[in-house]
Design a protein around this motif. Structure first.
Motif, short mmCIF file in Angstrom:
data_model
loop_
_atom_site.label_atom_id
_atom_site.label_comp_id
_atom_site.label_asym_id
_atom_site.label_seq_id
_atom_site.Cartn_x
_atom_site.Cartn_y
_atom_site.Cartn_z
N ASN A 1 0.41 -0.92 -0.07
CA ASN A 1 0.35 0.22 0.23
C ASN A 1 0.60 1.50 -0.06
OD1 ASN A 1 0.90 0.57 2.69
ND2 ASN A 1 -0.45 -0.72 3.92
N SER A 2 0.10 2.47 -0.10
CA SER A 2 0.84 3.63 -0.06
C SER A 2 1.78 4.20 1.41
CB SER A 2 -0.29 4.98 -0.34
OG SER A 2 -0.32 5.23 -1.44
N GLN A 3 1.36 3.20 2.17
CA GLN A 3 2.49 2.90 3.17
C GLN A 3 4.06 3.10 3.32
OE1 GLN A 3 0.58 4.97 5.24
NE2 GLN A 3 -0.72 4.32 6.64
N ALA A 4 4.31 2.29 2.33
CA ALA A 4 5.85 1.98 1.68
C ALA A 4 6.64 2.41 0.91
CB ALA A 4 5.50 0.61 0.93
N LYS A 5 5.52 3.63 0.22
CA LYS A 5 6.20 4.61 -0.59
C LYS A 5 7.24 5.06 0.22
CE LYS A 5 5.66 9.42 -2.41
NZ LYS A 5 4.52 10.56 -2.74
N SER A 6 7.32 4.90 0.81
CA SER A 6 9.48 6.03 1.52
C SER A 6 9.92 4.90 1.48
CB SER A 6 8.97 6.46 2.92
OG SER A 6 7.68 5.34 4.04
N LEU A 7 10.23 3.76 2.35
CA LEU A 7 10.90 2.79 2.19
C LEU A 7 11.09 2.15 0.55
CD1 LEU A 7 9.87 -0.32 1.83
CD2 LEU A 7 8.87 -0.33 3.72
N ALA A 8 10.39 2.48 -0.31
CA ALA A 8 10.87 1.94 -1.88
C ALA A 8 11.79 2.53 -2.11
CB ALA A 8 9.26 2.32 -2.37
N LYS A 9 11.07 4.13 -1.62
CA LYS A 9 12.47 5.40 -2.53
C LYS A 9 13.14 4.61 -1.79
CE LYS A 9 12.41 10.27 -2.57
NZ LYS A 9 11.92 12.02 -2.50
N LYS A 10 13.95 4.14 -0.58
CA LYS A 10 15.00 4.34 0.40
C LYS A 10 15.33 3.51 -0.20
CE LYS A 10 16.40 3.77 5.00
NZ LYS A 10 15.65 2.99 6.55
N LEU A 11 15.00 2.16 -0.50
CA LEU A 11 16.01 1.00 -1.16
C LEU A 11 16.01 1.91 -3.00
CD1 LEU A 11 14.09 -1.81 0.96
CD2 LEU A 11 16.32 -0.91 1.29
N HIS A 12 15.48 2.85 -3.27
CA HIS A 12 15.67 2.71 -4.95
C HIS A 12 14.63 1.51 -5.50
CE1 HIS A 12 18.32 5.17 -3.69
NE2 HIS A 12 18.84 4.74 -3.23
N ILE A 13 13.39 1.49 -5.31
CA ILE A 13 12.95 0.10 -5.64
C ILE A 13 11.69 0.86 -6.27
CG2 ILE A 13 12.11 -2.18 -5.57
CD1 ILE A 13 13.68 -3.03 -3.18
N PRO A 14 11.11 0.29 -7.66
CA PRO A 14 9.43 1.02 -8.12
C PRO A 14 9.08 0.37 -7.27
CG PRO A 14 11.08 0.61 -9.59
CD PRO A 14 11.80 -0.47 -8.66
N LEU A 15 7.59 1.32 -6.58
CA LEU A 15 6.51 1.12 -5.63
C LEU A 15 5.08 0.37 -6.75
CD1 LEU A 15 4.83 -0.16 -2.93
CD2 LEU A 15 4.92 3.01 -2.90
N GLN B 1 -4.87 -6.35 -17.84
CA GLN B 1 -4.52 -4.84 -16.77
C GLN B 1 -3.32 -4.84 -15.50
OE1 GLN B 1 -5.78 -1.57 -17.63
NE2 GLN B 1 -3.64 -0.83 -17.24
N PHE B 2 -3.81 -5.85 -14.70
CA PHE B 2 -2.45 -6.21 -14.32
C PHE B 2 -1.00 -6.23 -14.79
CE2 PHE B 2 0.25 -8.54 -11.48
CZ PHE B 2 -0.05 -7.63 -9.89
N LEU B 3 -1.01 -7.37 -15.47
CA LEU B 3 0.33 -7.56 -16.80
C LEU B 3 0.62 -6.29 -16.85
CD1 LEU B 3 -0.49 -11.16 -17.50
CD2 LEU B 3 0.51 -10.35 -15.24
N PHE B 4 -0.49 -5.64 -17.97
CA PHE B 4 0.37 -4.44 -18.70
C PHE B 4 1.41 -3.65 -17.45
CE2 PHE B 4 -2.54 -5.19 -22.67
CZ PHE B 4 -1.98 -6.49 -22.33
N ASP B 5 0.04 -3.13 -16.43
CA ASP B 5 0.91 -2.24 -14.76
C ASP B 5 2.46 -2.98 -14.49
OD1 ASP B 5 -1.37 -0.72 -15.25
OD2 ASP B 5 -2.26 -1.62 -13.20
N ILE C 1 6.43 -1.05 -15.21
CA ILE C 1 7.46 -0.63 -14.54
C ILE C 1 8.49 -1.56 -15.18
CG2 ILE C 1 7.93 -0.90 -12.29
CD1 ILE C 1 5.21 -1.05 -11.80
N PHE C 2 8.30 -2.83 -15.47
CA PHE C 2 10.00 -3.10 -16.02
C PHE C 2 10.55 -2.76 -16.90
CE2 PHE C 2 8.13 -6.99 -13.78
CZ PHE C 2 8.91 -7.01 -11.91
N ILE C 3 9.77 -2.49 -18.26
CA ILE C 3 10.18 -1.81 -19.24
C ILE C 3 10.71 -1.05 -18.64
CG2 ILE C 3 9.72 -0.63 -21.17
CD1 ILE C 3 7.32 -2.80 -21.39
N GLU C 4 10.28 0.47 -18.17
CA GLU C 4 10.99 1.62 -17.23
C GLU C 4 12.27 1.38 -16.69
OE1 GLU C 4 8.03 3.59 -15.63
OE2 GLU C 4 6.08 3.92 -16.84
N GLN C 5 11.74 -0.07 -16.25
CA GLN C 5 12.75 0.16 -15.21
C GLN C 5 14.47 -0.11 -16.28
OE1 GLN C 5 12.96 -3.31 -12.31
NE2 GLN C 5 13.16 -2.00 -10.69
N GLU C 6 14.27 -0.79 -17.12
CA GLU C 6 15.28 -1.75 -18.02
C GLU C 6 15.78 -0.31 -18.98
OE1 GLU C 6 13.78 -4.65 -20.44
OE2 GLU C 6 13.62 -6.28 -18.79
#
Length: 448
Positions: free
Chosen positions: A389-403, A429-433, A437-442
């Motif tokens: 959920n959105s509460q993980a936003k800060s830790l994802a940013k800290k670890l440099h991992i997409p959320l 929709q879930f698979l495309f979402d 994200i993985f395409i942008e990451q690469e």
């Protein structure tokens, strides 16, 4: 078999789970003309109201018995009575949903005794259903409170149905677990209708939290499962329970009305949706004359959608293969999401959840932790993606991992009442979402 571990910490750091009363409130918001009533302090209700308003961006009708320091010591009987009478006068609800909080559970209010006294003192309100459920904050999580509320709803006697009404279509009860969003529930309703069946969705949050505008201000829930539908529960030919937590309410319906049931622990992914549609076709087929054998059929639109999902799987599986994904979700949603990702070739690096569930022993990962977002932070380092959920936003940013945001609450994205991620279309929709994200990451990694 997955090993379930619980961290022995004296406090939750960066909590993941939401409370049982919040789960109960969410379930009761799926009943039409209802006001969920928290028996606790104003703060208990305000916290839940703020969270739900931020998630759905809608007005949420919640009420409180407003316990104070004095009433906490002397007992909350007067507060319960006054709250119900005020709601009847001001909101005129069709159903009142009453549930406890940590404060009143700790004090030990005799809620059954309080309601019995209330009924004796106010016989003029005998026709008003009051559904009570015990939901202490200090144990369980949102999923437990939601399931407890649904179990209490199906166990409640709402009176006799109108026998003059003639049902034209065979009715099927859908027990919609807390893993489903309003958009998910609307999608299920449409699928069942397309099979020529009448869905009785319980609770139907697609009618009350889907983000539609009313002509005037509503003091109760504007949509959802109606009182008349609740009186018709015994008319269903079958019960389809979505989410393992709905097994207990399904069992209650079977004990009360003899209605057979099947539990679908997930409704995303090719095999899971196939199984659901096949069951619907079997229900339809069972209504025909047994002397004329007719093979189960599926509406053509779903055959087309199935082919579209197959194509989406082909397009996206290149990006999912051996990707490491960490999840922090409620048990039912964790199960559905983990297996879908696993079947796409991804590896579940870490799984953190909120409460115990028998389904946790069958996850595609060696161990799952019942803990908080601090545990997720410890386990998720090196992941390619975090789903929480959105509460993980800060830790994802800290670890440099997409959320990728999933579950409750999501307060930094729009459309939570409309979004659906189940069925063939939702899975696409879930698979495309996730694939995007993985395409942008690469691309980002290639540019560095």
């Amino acid at each position: 078999m997955t090993t379930v571990t619980s961290r022995k910490k004296s406090v939750a750091v960066n909590p993941l789970k939401q409370s049982q009363p919040l789960g109960a409130a969410l379930a009761f918001l799926g009943l039409k003309g209802t006001v969920p009533l928290f028996h606790g302090s104003q703060g208990c209700t305000a916290f839940a109201k703020v969270l739900l308003v931020r998630h759905f961006r809608e007005a949420i009708p919640l009420a409180t018995t407003a316990m104070t320091e004095v009433s906490t010591i002397l007992g909350g009987e007067d507060n319960v009575e006054q709250a119900i009478l005020t709601l009847v006068e001001k909101a005129k609800p069709e159903i009142i949903a009453l549930f406890t909080t940590g404060l009143t559970e700790t004090r030990g209010d005799d809620m059954k005794g309080i309601l019995r006294t209330f009924r004796e003192s106010h016989p003029e309100l005998d026709s008003l259903p009051i559904v009570f459920v015990s939901t202490p904050d200090y144990k369980g999580a949102m999923q437990d409170g939601f399931a407890a509320a649904v179990r209490e709803i199906v166990a409640t006697d709402f009176g006799s149905r109108d026998e003059s009404l003639v049902e034209m279509l065979p009715q099927v009860t859908i027990l919609a677990g807390s893993l489903l969003s309003p958009g998910d529930v609307a999608e299920i309703k449409q699928i069942v209708q397309d099979f020529g069946l009448k869905p009785l969705i319980l609770p139907d949050i697609s009618g009350s939290l889907d983000g539609h505008l009313e002509d005037e201000y509503q003091t109760t829930t504007a949509g959802g499962t109606s009182l008349e539908q609740l009186r018709n529960l015994n008319q269903s030919t079958f019960t389809l329970a979505i989410g393992e937590s709905m097994r207990s309410p399904a069992e209650t319906l079977q004990q009360q009305f003899g209605t057979n049931y099947e539990v679908f622990p997930q409704l995303a992914g090719l095999e899971a949706v196939d199984k659901f549609l096949w069951r619907l076709s079997q229900i339809v087929n069972s209504r025909h004359d047994p002397h004329f054998i007719k093979p189960p059929t599926v509406p053509n639109k779903y055959e087309i959608q199935r082919r579209q999902l197959q194509d989406a799987i082909l397009d996206t599986h290149f990006y999912f293969g051996r990707k490491r994904i960490s999840l922090a979700l409620e048990p039912d949603l964790l199960y559905q999401t983990a297996w879908l990702l696993h079947n796409m070739g991804a590896e579940i690096q870490a799984a953190v959840t909120t409460t115990k569930s028998p389904i946790l022993s069958d996850l595609p990962v060696d161990s799952v932790t019942i803990g908080d977002l601090e545990d997720l932070e410890d386990l998720a380092a090196g992941s390619d993606l975090i789903i929480a959920n959105s509460q993980a936003k800060s830790l994802a940013k800290k670890l440099h991992i997409p959320l990728y945001r999933l579950g409750y609450p999501i307060y930094d994205r729009l459309g939570n009442g409309y979004r659906f991620l189940i069925s063939y279309r939702g899975t696409i929709q879930f698979l495309f979402d996730i694939g995007n994200i993985f395409i942008e990451q690469e691309e980002s990694q290639n540019n560095h």
